[in-house]
Design an enzyme around this catalytic site. Structure first.
Site, PDB file in Angstrom:
ATOM      1  N   ASP A  22       0.825  -1.212   0.000  1.00 23.10           N
ATOM      2  CA  ASP A  22       0.000   0.000   0.000  1.00 23.10           C
ATOM      3  C   ASP A  22       0.865   1.271   0.000  1.00 23.10           C
ATOM      4  O   ASP A  22       1.971   1.276   0.540  1.00 23.10           O
ATOM      5  CB  ASP A  22      -0.897  -0.023   1.259  1.00 23.10           C
ATOM      6  CG  ASP A  22      -2.118   0.857   1.094  1.00 23.10           C
ATOM      7  OD1 ASP A  22      -2.295   1.459   0.024  1.00 23.10           O
ATOM      8  OD2 ASP A  22      -2.902   0.958   2.064  1.00 23.10           O
ATOM      9  N   ARG A  26       0.265   7.574  -2.710  1.00 24.84           N
ATOM     10  CA  ARG A  26       0.783   8.656  -1.851  1.00 24.84           C
ATOM     11  C   ARG A  26       2.267   8.888  -2.095  1.00 24.84           C
ATOM     12  O   ARG A  26       2.753  10.008  -2.044  1.00 24.84           O
ATOM     13  CB  ARG A  26       0.507   8.330  -0.370  1.00 24.84           C
ATOM     14  CG  ARG A  26      -0.929   8.660   0.033  1.00 24.84           C
ATOM     15  CD  ARG A  26      -1.328   7.988   1.309  1.00 24.84           C
ATOM     16  NE  ARG A  26      -1.564   6.569   1.084  1.00 24.84           N
ATOM     17  CZ  ARG A  26      -1.598   5.659   2.050  1.00 24.84           C
ATOM     18  NH1 ARG A  26      -1.369   6.021   3.294  1.00 24.84           N
ATOM     19  NH2 ARG A  26      -1.841   4.404   1.766  1.00 24.84           N
ATOM     20  N   HIS A  39       2.826   3.147  -9.001  1.00 23.16           N
ATOM     21  CA  HIS A  39       2.684   1.696  -9.208  1.00 23.16           C
ATOM     22  C   HIS A  39       3.919   1.126  -9.904  1.00 23.16           C
ATOM     23  O   HIS A  39       4.342   0.010  -9.614  1.00 23.16           O
ATOM     24  CB  HIS A  39       1.423   1.391 -10.021  1.00 23.16           C
ATOM     25  CG  HIS A  39       0.157   1.753  -9.291  1.00 23.16           C
ATOM     26  ND1 HIS A  39      -0.051   1.431  -7.966  1.00 23.16           N
ATOM     27  CD2 HIS A  39      -0.955   2.424  -9.695  1.00 23.16           C
ATOM     28  CE1 HIS A  39      -1.243   1.883  -7.592  1.00 23.16           C
ATOM     29  NE2 HIS A  39      -1.803   2.494  -8.616  1.00 23.16           N
ATOM     30  N   LEU A 133      11.132 -20.609  -4.085  1.00 19.49           N
ATOM     31  CA  LEU A 133      10.153 -19.719  -3.444  1.00 19.49           C
ATOM     32  C   LEU A 133       8.863 -19.763  -4.255  1.00 19.49           C
ATOM     33  O   LEU A 133       8.904 -19.760  -5.486  1.00 19.49           O
ATOM     34  CB  LEU A 133      10.675 -18.282  -3.392  1.00 19.49           C
ATOM     35  CG  LEU A 133       9.693 -17.270  -2.787  1.00 19.49           C
ATOM     36  CD1 LEU A 133      10.338 -16.512  -1.636  1.00 19.49           C
ATOM     37  CD2 LEU A 133       9.205 -16.259  -3.800  1.00 19.49           C
TER      38      LEU A 133
HETATM   39  C1  FPP Z   1      -1.881   0.136  -3.326  1.00 19.62           C
HETATM   40  O1  FPP Z   1      -1.446   1.468  -3.353  1.00 19.62           O
HETATM   41  C2  FPP Z   1      -1.342  -0.580  -4.483  1.00 19.62           C
HETATM   42  C3  FPP Z   1      -2.088  -1.183  -5.430  1.00 19.62           C
HETATM   43  C4  FPP Z   1      -3.563  -1.229  -5.403  1.00 19.62           C
HETATM   44  C5  FPP Z   1      -1.474  -1.836  -6.574  1.00 19.62           C
HETATM   45  C6  FPP Z   1      -0.199  -2.574  -6.312  1.00 19.62           C
HETATM   46  C7  FPP Z   1       0.297  -3.082  -7.584  1.00 19.62           C
HETATM   47  C8  FPP Z   1       1.562  -3.100  -7.963  1.00 19.62           C
HETATM   48  C9  FPP Z   1       2.707  -2.635  -7.146  1.00 19.62           C
HETATM   49  C10 FPP Z   1       1.836  -3.644  -9.318  1.00 19.62           C
HETATM   50  C11 FPP Z   1       2.774  -4.797  -9.248  1.00 19.62           C
HETATM   51  C12 FPP Z   1       2.141  -6.082  -9.367  1.00 19.62           C
HETATM   52  C13 FPP Z   1       2.715  -7.132 -10.000  1.00 19.62           C
HETATM   53  C14 FPP Z   1       2.093  -8.444  -9.942  1.00 19.62           C
HETATM   54  C15 FPP Z   1       3.942  -7.004 -10.769  1.00 19.62           C
HETATM   55  P1  FPP Z   1      -2.529   2.623  -3.539  1.00 19.62           P
HETATM   56  O2  FPP Z   1      -2.666   2.907  -4.986  1.00 19.62           O
HETATM   57  O3  FPP Z   1      -3.790   2.227  -2.857  1.00 19.62           O
HETATM   58  O4  FPP Z   1      -1.806   3.787  -2.809  1.00 19.62           O
HETATM   59  P2  FPP Z   1      -2.513   4.983  -1.994  1.00 19.62           P
HETATM   60  O5  FPP Z   1      -3.303   4.348  -0.889  1.00 19.62           O
HETATM   61  O6  FPP Z   1      -1.356   5.778  -1.501  1.00 19.62           O
HETATM   62  O7  FPP Z   1      -3.373   5.724  -2.981  1.00 19.62           O
END
Ligand code: FPP
Length: 245
Positions: A22, A26, A39, A133
């Site tokens: 998460d 931000r 991301h 893994l």
């Molecule tokens: C949460 O941060 C993150 C996500 C919903 C997406 C996570 C996905 C990746 C890191 C992509 C990688 C995945 C693979 C399988 C390679 P948020 O967007 O909710 O952040 P915020 O709460 O600060 O807005």
């Protein structure tokens, strides 16, 4: 002379760590960047966390990459996340395979675009015998949806109700064959389950880090594992050092 600090030894290594990655959005805002850049940075970060997990002796790593609720995000963000995953599979699969990583998908394939479904299936097939893994990617995943799918399959198979047990339910979940997580890490300071592994997390230890996911590095993972080593996991019993003689 080696001036690096001697590293603390782990007292206990979690066999299975699950991570809610998460704070990408931000992190991006804090750097004056669009959300998708967060991301992408989060995806880059995954590489070092994966390496660290292998080095520390973790056997199963589950990452929450896209939830059944994330479809509600702006169209462009959803499209971007789908493309990131496709791109990661394309770029990283050969190396993950060489490194002995087994890829598993947990969640629904329905709803994803056919090209992505094919790539996920091919990645699972290619790496299915790897043992170093197991990386479970929760993508288009929701814990309640997982339980609903399991019940549906059990009913379709007309199982005898007397045969239904906790273990049997486990066999019908997307995570069948994967041990329950010992440690769940959530980054960015949020303290919510967010529909993640709600069945499997019954006795998991939680570790909340204030760090945004793109900055959660090997040392942060080390801290989480050290903290895990200090926990007294009682599974409903009392501590062994409190047993009266
Ligand atoms: C949460 O941060 C993150 C996500 C919903 C997406 C996570 C996905 C990746 C890191 C992509 C990688 C995945 C693979 C399988 C390679 P948020 O967007 O909710 O952040 P915020 O709460 O600060 O807005």
């Amino acid at each position: 002379m080696n001036k690096s600090k001697p590293q603390k030894k782990f007292t206990k290594i979690p066999q299975h760590i699950a991570i809610i990655m998460d704070g990408n959005g931000r992190w991006a805002a804090a750097h004056g960047l669009p959300r998708l850049a967060g991301h992408k940075a989060g995806t880059e970060n995954l590489r070092q966390v994966l390496r660290a997990a292998v080095e520390f002796g973790v056997k199963y790593l589950t990452i929450y990459a896209f939830s059944t609720e994330n479809w509600r995000r702006p169209k462009e963000e959803v499209k971007g996340l789908m493309l990131i995953v496709e791109d990661v599979i394309e770029r990283e699969l050969a190396e993950l395979h060489r490194e002995g990583v087994q890829l598993r998908h947990i969640g629904r394939l329905e709803g994803l675009r056919p090209q992505l479904i094919e790539k996920i299936k091919a990645a699972i097939e290619l790496t299915k015998d790897n043992k170093r893994l197991v990386l479970c990617i929760a993508f288009n995943y929701g814990g309640r949806d997982e339980i609903a799918c399991a019940i549906k399959r059990m009913l379709n198979e007309q199982l005898d109700p007397d045969t239904v047990s906790e273990d049997l339910i486990g066999e019908y979940l997307f995570t069948s064959g994967v041990p329950d997580p010992d440690l769940i890490v959530r980054t960015s300071g949020e303290m919510r389950i967010s529909n993640f592994l709600i069945w499997q997390s019954a006795y998991a230890e939680w570790y909340i880090s204030p760090t945004y996911w793109p900055d959660f590095d090997k040392e942060e993972l080390r801290k989480a594992i050290i903290e895990f080593g200090l926990r007294d996991r009682r599974y409903g019993k009392i501590s062994s050092n409190q047993v009266e003689s």
